[in-house]
Design an enzyme around this catalytic site. Structure first.
Site, PDB file in Angstrom:
ATOM      1  N   SER A   1       0.808  -1.227   0.000  1.00 57.70           N
ATOM      2  CA  SER A   1       0.000   0.000   0.000  1.00 57.70           C
ATOM      3  C   SER A   1       0.837   1.271   0.000  1.00 57.70           C
ATOM      4  O   SER A   1       0.288   2.370  -0.033  1.00 57.70           O
ATOM      5  CB  SER A   1      -0.920   0.002   1.219  1.00 57.70           C
ATOM      6  OG  SER A   1      -0.195   0.188   2.413  1.00 57.70           O
TER       7      SER A   1
ATOM      8  N   ARG B   1      -5.230   9.635 -10.954  1.00 58.37           N
ATOM      9  CA  ARG B   1      -6.112   9.874  -9.796  1.00 58.37           C
ATOM     10  C   ARG B   1      -5.279  10.211  -8.558  1.00 58.37           C
ATOM     11  O   ARG B   1      -4.289   9.560  -8.248  1.00 58.37           O
ATOM     12  CB  ARG B   1      -6.964   8.626  -9.532  1.00 58.37           C
ATOM     13  CG  ARG B   1      -7.864   8.701  -8.286  1.00 58.37           C
ATOM     14  CD  ARG B   1      -7.204   8.090  -7.074  1.00 58.37           C
ATOM     15  NE  ARG B   1      -8.124   7.988  -5.935  1.00 58.37           N
ATOM     16  CZ  ARG B   1      -7.740   7.673  -4.701  1.00 58.37           C
ATOM     17  NH1 ARG B   1      -6.464   7.438  -4.448  1.00 58.37           N
ATOM     18  NH2 ARG B   1      -8.601   7.589  -3.728  1.00 58.37           N
ATOM     19  N   VAL B   2      -5.667  11.237  -7.843  1.00 61.40           N
ATOM     20  CA  VAL B   2      -5.007  11.590  -6.585  1.00 61.40           C
ATOM     21  C   VAL B   2      -6.037  11.484  -5.471  1.00 61.40           C
ATOM     22  O   VAL B   2      -7.163  11.962  -5.608  1.00 61.40           O
ATOM     23  CB  VAL B   2      -4.437  13.029  -6.648  1.00 61.40           C
ATOM     24  CG1 VAL B   2      -3.884  13.447  -5.300  1.00 61.40           C
ATOM     25  CG2 VAL B   2      -3.351  13.106  -7.717  1.00 61.40           C
ATOM     26  N   GLY B   3      -5.656  10.852  -4.376  1.00 57.48           N
ATOM     27  CA  GLY B   3      -6.582  10.674  -3.259  1.00 57.48           C
ATOM     28  C   GLY B   3      -6.420  11.746  -2.204  1.00 57.48           C
ATOM     29  O   GLY B   3      -5.975  12.869  -2.467  1.00 57.48           O
ATOM     30  N   ASP B   4      -6.758  11.375  -0.989  1.00 58.35           N
ATOM     31  CA  ASP B   4      -6.713  12.327   0.122  1.00 58.35           C
ATOM     32  C   ASP B   4      -5.311  12.507   0.704  1.00 58.35           C
ATOM     33  O   ASP B   4      -4.972  13.570   1.242  1.00 58.35           O
ATOM     34  CB  ASP B   4      -7.662  11.876   1.244  1.00 58.35           C
ATOM     35  CG  ASP B   4      -7.367  10.464   1.731  1.00 58.35           C
ATOM     36  OD1 ASP B   4      -6.771   9.665   0.973  1.00 58.35           O
ATOM     37  OD2 ASP B   4      -7.739  10.142   2.873  1.00 58.35           O
TER      38      ASP B   4
ATOM     39  N   GLY C   1     -10.248   7.678   0.015  1.00 59.01           N
ATOM     40  CA  GLY C   1      -9.816   9.068  -0.059  1.00 59.01           C
ATOM     41  C   GLY C   1     -10.882  10.021  -0.536  1.00 59.01           C
ATOM     42  O   GLY C   1     -10.953  11.169  -0.087  1.00 59.01           O
TER      43      GLY C   1
ATOM     44  N   GLY D   1      -7.764   4.943   4.066  1.00 62.31           N
ATOM     45  CA  GLY D   1      -9.074   4.482   3.608  1.00 62.31           C
ATOM     46  C   GLY D   1      -9.569   5.259   2.408  1.00 62.31           C
ATOM     47  O   GLY D   1      -8.768   5.899   1.702  1.00 62.31           O
TER      48      GLY D   1
HETATM   49  N1  ASP Z   1      -6.444   6.979   1.353  1.00 64.22           N
HETATM   50  C1  ASP Z   1      -5.784   6.367   0.239  1.00 64.22           C
HETATM   51  C2  ASP Z   1      -6.270   7.010  -1.019  1.00 64.22           C
HETATM   52  O1  ASP Z   1      -7.461   7.233  -1.145  1.00 64.22           O
HETATM   53  C3  ASP Z   1      -5.972   4.904   0.092  1.00 64.22           C
HETATM   54  C4  ASP Z   1      -6.028   4.065   1.335  1.00 64.22           C
HETATM   55  O2  ASP Z   1      -5.661   4.501   2.400  1.00 64.22           O
HETATM   56  O3  ASP Z   1      -6.445   2.908   1.221  1.00 64.22           O
HETATM   57  O4  ASP Z   1      -5.473   7.207  -1.909  1.00 64.22           O
END
Ligand code: ASP
Length: 361
Positions: free
Chosen positions: A95, A244-247, A270, A268
């Site tokens: 991850s 794609r960019v998450g949180d 994002g 989690g």
């Molecule tokens: N928070 C991360 C994202 O959305 C992914 C994750 O923590 O599972 O990129």
């Protein structure tokens, strides 16, 4: 290296001084926040704050390293980044960093952000390819630029300019998981379903793919002076759309610290976090007197309320994972999770351990 650190320390000291935060004036700041100040927990005098480091569950080595470095006098951001570097370097954590699961094209794209409490400065990188330690690059964005966020090619060029080595981050294990995902996505394309799992890696890939893989590492650390810094680093949502960019690399979502109040960071889904700015909101809720767990549960309730029908289960609850890790200035810490059993890592004077998260559902 020494000179670099000296320059950085000076920059951070000046920024902290300019913000009126140097010399333990944090209590005055906390007291000035209106009616909410009445609910502020009593904070220990400067120099007596409980040293601690907290992290997502994959970070026991992280919090241990950060804690040890802080005991030896390291800055809380240097310690937190050194802690997550262990996990970024670990090919078995799919991850984060090297060995992270790739996007839908099979390319590993990493996101990271750092925030330094005493100076209230931040640095972030997003969609960074071929560099295994995005948290260190994010820290250099904070230290060596007048910007906060660099993305994609620019982030890579910036890392190369600072001597980071490029490499292929896609391990054989991550490639096999990605390939199986591609082969099993649809029976309306030209990829045929693979034969039954033939070896251990295949079996692991199949097991991982029973649910959409998630993961990230967040770490926040506090020293005896009550200074708090944090970092979040991730390979993001597995098999995401290219770009794609998450949180994780977004200040206020993937992490936030107010050195007068505390910090919050996430792992989690994002998108749910981005739409609710949860880390910023949680720190503000702690400012109003909530405990870390109360603040974390309140932001999860907001996320739940704003969740669209397609992301709810048959009971109407959000059907995804979202966790927050919170550290309050008085040393109180907590972890919360949207659903299911979850844990988080802590190192303090009582040692290193996993503690249970409080769950909303
Ligand atoms: N928070 C991360 C994202 O959305 C992914 C994750 O923590 O599972 O990129």
């Amino acid at each position: 290296m020494k000179e670099k650190n000296a320059i950085r320390s000076r920059r951070l000291f000046l920024a902290a001084s300019a913000a009126g935060l140097a010399g333990g004036t944090h209590l005055a700041g906390a007291q000035s926040s209106g009616t909410a100040a009445a609910a502020q927990p009593v904070q220990p005098p400067a120099g007596n704050f409980p040293i601690k480091s907290i992290s997502s569950a994959n970070g026991q080595r992280t919090t241990k390293r950060a804690y040890e470095m802080i005991l030896q006098g390291a800055d809380t951001l240097d310690a937190s980044v050194a802690g997550v570097t262990i996990v970024e370097d670990d090919p078995n954590d799919t991850s984060v960093g090297y060995g992270g699961l790739p996007n839908e094209l099979g390319v590993v794209q990493l996101d990271a952000a750092v925030m330094h409490g005493p100076s209230h400065q931040a640095g972030c990188v997003a969609s960074l390819e071929r560099i295994r330690n995005p948290a260190k690059v994010a820290q250099l964005v904070l230290e060596r630029t007048d910007h906060v966020l660099l993305v994609g090619r620019g982030a890579l060029e910036f890392a190369r300019a600072h001597g980071f080595q490029e490499e292929n981050l896609l391990t054989d294990r991550a490639r096999k998981i990605w390939l199986r995902w591609k082969q099993t996505m649809s029976d309306r394309d030209d990829w045929l379903t693979p034969p039954d799992e033939s070896d251990d890696t295949d079996k692991q890939a199949a097991a991982i793919l029973r649910n959409r893989p998630t993961g990230t590492i967040h770490c926040a650390s506090m020293n005896a002076g009550g200074d708090i810094s944090c970092v979040t680093t991730t390979s993001g949502l597995a098999f995401k759309i290219d770009g794609r960019v998450g949180d994780s690399p977004i200040i206020g979502a993937g992490l936030y610290v107010d050195n007068e109040i505390g910090s919050c960071g996430s792992t989690g889904r994002g998108e749910a976090n981005l739409q609710n700015q949860c880390s910023f909101a949680a720190v503000e809720l702690m400012r109003s007197g909530m405990t870390p767990v109360e603040a974390g549960l309140e932001v999860l309730r907001r996320v739940s309320k704003h969740t669209v029908p397609r992301l709810r289960n048959e009971k109407g609850e959000p059907d995804f994972g979202l966790n927050f890790y919170l550290l309050r200035k008085d040393g109180m810490h907590g972890g919360v999770a949207m659903r299911g059993a979850a844990k988080f890592a802590v190192t303090d004077e009582n040692g290193t351990r996993l503690e249970p998260c409080t769950t909303l559902y």
